[in-house]
Design a protein around this motif. Structure first.
Motif, PDB file in Angstrom:
ATOM      1  N   UNK A   1       0.878  -1.159   0.193  1.00  0.00           N
ATOM      2  CA  UNK A   1       0.145  -0.137  -0.250  1.00  0.00           C
ATOM      3  C   UNK A   1       0.980   1.123   0.093  1.00  0.00           C
ATOM      4  N   UNK A   2       1.511   1.389  -1.244  1.00  0.00           N
ATOM      5  CA  UNK A   2       2.284   2.930  -1.351  1.00  0.00           C
ATOM      6  C   UNK A   2       1.860   3.876  -2.255  1.00  0.00           C
ATOM      7  N   UNK A   3       2.222   4.852  -2.253  1.00  0.00           N
ATOM      8  CA  UNK A   3       1.802   5.840  -3.152  1.00  0.00           C
ATOM      9  C   UNK A   3       1.557   5.253  -4.762  1.00  0.00           C
ATOM     10  N   UNK A   4       0.383   5.662  -5.282  1.00  0.00           N
ATOM     11  CA  UNK A   4       0.108   5.254  -6.493  1.00  0.00           C
ATOM     12  C   UNK A   4       0.670   6.074  -7.751  1.00  0.00           C
ATOM     13  N   UNK A   5       2.043   6.263  -7.772  1.00  0.00           N
ATOM     14  CA  UNK A   5       2.824   6.826  -8.836  1.00  0.00           C
ATOM     15  C   UNK A   5       3.922   6.185  -8.903  1.00  0.00           C
ATOM     16  N   UNK A   6       4.836   6.343  -9.826  1.00  0.00           N
ATOM     17  CA  UNK A   6       6.106   5.769 -10.320  1.00  0.00           C
ATOM     18  C   UNK A   6       7.035   5.489  -9.088  1.00  0.00           C
ATOM     19  N   UNK A   7       7.324   6.602  -8.337  1.00  0.00           N
ATOM     20  CA  UNK A   7       8.042   6.452  -7.239  1.00  0.00           C
ATOM     21  C   UNK A   7       7.566   5.412  -6.024  1.00  0.00           C
ATOM     22  N   UNK A   8       6.098   5.471  -5.889  1.00  0.00           N
ATOM     23  CA  UNK A   8       5.442   4.584  -5.017  1.00  0.00           C
ATOM     24  C   UNK A   8       5.603   3.036  -5.551  1.00  0.00           C
ATOM     25  N   UNK A   9       5.619   2.815  -6.996  1.00  0.00           N
ATOM     26  CA  UNK A   9       6.007   1.573  -7.580  1.00  0.00           C
ATOM     27  C   UNK A   9       7.336   0.989  -7.289  1.00  0.00           C
ATOM     28  N   UNK A  10       8.312   2.172  -7.486  1.00  0.00           N
ATOM     29  CA  UNK A  10       9.737   1.631  -7.217  1.00  0.00           C
ATOM     30  C   UNK A  10       9.921   1.412  -5.645  1.00  0.00           C
ATOM     31  N   UNK A  11       9.323   2.000  -4.903  1.00  0.00           N
ATOM     32  CA  UNK A  11       9.251   1.896  -3.131  1.00  0.00           C
ATOM     33  C   UNK A  11       8.751   0.501  -3.007  1.00  0.00           C
ATOM     34  N   UNK A  12       7.475   0.016  -3.737  1.00  0.00           N
ATOM     35  CA  UNK A  12       6.959  -1.051  -3.445  1.00  0.00           C
ATOM     36  C   UNK A  12       8.003  -2.346  -3.881  1.00  0.00           C
ATOM     37  N   UNK A  13       8.682  -2.241  -4.858  1.00  0.00           N
ATOM     38  CA  UNK A  13       9.716  -3.070  -5.462  1.00  0.00           C
ATOM     39  C   UNK A  13      10.516  -3.342  -4.274  1.00  0.00           C
ATOM     40  N   UNK A  14      11.404  -2.081  -3.578  1.00  0.00           N
ATOM     41  CA  UNK A  14      12.196  -2.456  -2.699  1.00  0.00           C
ATOM     42  C   UNK A  14      11.472  -3.067  -1.457  1.00  0.00           C
ATOM     43  N   UNK A  15      10.416  -2.609  -0.980  1.00  0.00           N
ATOM     44  CA  UNK A  15       9.907  -3.384   0.082  1.00  0.00           C
ATOM     45  C   UNK A  15       9.535  -4.726  -0.187  1.00  0.00           C
ATOM     46  N   UNK A  16       9.127  -5.204  -1.444  1.00  0.00           N
ATOM     47  CA  UNK A  16       8.884  -6.523  -1.735  1.00  0.00           C
ATOM     48  C   UNK A  16      10.218  -7.421  -1.586  1.00  0.00           C
ATOM     49  N   UNK A  17      11.318  -6.734  -2.174  1.00  0.00           N
ATOM     50  CA  UNK A  17      12.675  -7.384  -1.957  1.00  0.00           C
ATOM     51  C   UNK A  17      13.055  -7.826  -0.602  1.00  0.00           C
ATOM     52  N   UNK A  18      12.861  -6.798   0.334  1.00  0.00           N
ATOM     53  CA  UNK A  18      13.269  -6.977   1.663  1.00  0.00           C
ATOM     54  C   UNK A  18      12.323  -8.126   2.150  1.00  0.00           C
ATOM     55  N   UNK A  19      10.951  -7.928   2.256  1.00  0.00           N
ATOM     56  CA  UNK A  19      10.063  -8.936   2.674  1.00  0.00           C
ATOM     57  C   UNK A  19      10.298 -10.178   1.933  1.00  0.00           C
ATOM     58  N   UNK A  20      10.543 -10.475   0.722  1.00  0.00           N
ATOM     59  CA  UNK A  20      11.053 -11.804   0.340  1.00  0.00           C
ATOM     60  C   UNK A  20      12.342 -12.332   0.941  1.00  0.00           C
ATOM     61  N   UNK A  21      12.887 -11.492   1.518  1.00  0.00           N
ATOM     62  CA  UNK A  21      14.216 -12.021   2.095  1.00  0.00           C
ATOM     63  C   UNK A  21      13.721 -12.772   3.549  1.00  0.00           C
ATOM     64  N   UNK A  22      12.693 -12.119   4.112  1.00  0.00           N
ATOM     65  CA  UNK A  22      12.328 -12.766   5.143  1.00  0.00           C
ATOM     66  C   UNK A  22      11.426 -14.002   5.014  1.00  0.00           C
ATOM     67  N   UNK A  23      10.567 -13.869   3.829  1.00  0.00           N
ATOM     68  CA  UNK A  23       9.728 -14.973   3.297  1.00  0.00           C
ATOM     69  C   UNK A  23       9.591 -15.373   1.979  1.00  0.00           C
ATOM     70  N   UNK A  24      10.765 -16.358   1.495  1.00  0.00           N
ATOM     71  CA  UNK A  24      10.577 -16.388   0.067  1.00  0.00           C
ATOM     72  C   UNK A  24       9.294 -16.970  -0.517  1.00  0.00           C
TER      73      UNK A  24
END
Length: 123
Positions: free
Chosen positions: A23-46
Motif C-alpha cells: 500500500x504505497x503511493x500510486x505513482x512511479x516512485x511508489x511503484x519503485x518503493x513497492x519493489x524495494x519493500x517486496x525485495x526486503x520482505x521476500x528475504x524474510x519469507x521467500x
C-alpha cells in the motif's frame, strides 16, 4: 545503515505473513518503493514470491470506499514503472556528476584561489 531497523522489522513481519499487500503511493516512485519493500520482505519469507502471494493496492484516497475498491482489485507491481524510476535515477546521477565536474573545472579557471576550496556540487 539508518534503514536497517526498518528492514529488520519488515523481514520479521514477513516471516509469519501468508500474503503481502503493498500500500504505497500510486505513482512511479511508489511503484519503485513497492519493489524495494517486496525485495526486503521476500528475504524474510521467500514463499510469498514462490507462491505468488505479493500484491499491489492501487488507490488515490484513504476513504473507506476507495480502500475497499483497492482490496477488490489488487494487482501486481508494475515492473515497467520500477525500471523507469531506476533509469531516471541513474540518469540524474550521471548528469549531476558530469555537471558538477564541468562546473568545478570552469569555476577553477575563472576565479583565483578557487582550487583550494574543492568541488562545487549542483543539485
Amino acid at each position: 545503515e539508518d534503514m536497517e531497523p526498518l528492514e529488520r522489522m519488515l523481514r520479521d513481519l514477513a516471516r509469519s505473513a501468508s500474503a503481502l499487500i503493498l500500500w504505497l503511493d500510486c505513482d512511479r516512485e511508489g511503484e519503485a518503493i513497492s519493489d524495494e519493500v517486496r525485495f526486503v520482505c521476500l528475504k524474510g519469507n521467500p514463499r510469498l514470491g514462490t507462491q505468488n502471494r505479493v500484491f499491489r493496492a492501487k488507490f488515490s484516497t484513504v476513504l473507506p470506499g476507495e480502500i475497499q475498491r483497492a482490496l477488490r482489485t489488487l494487482g501486481r507491481v508494475n515492473e515497467n514503472f520500477v525500471q523507469a524510476v531506476q533509469a531516471r535515477s541513474e540518469h540524474d546521477l550521471r548528469v549531476g556528476a558530469a555537471f558538477t565536474r564541468f562546473q568545478t573545472l570552469r569555476l577553477q579557471k575563472k576565479f583565483d584561489g578557487f582550487c583550494d576550496r574543492g568541488v562545487i556540487s549542483y543539485g
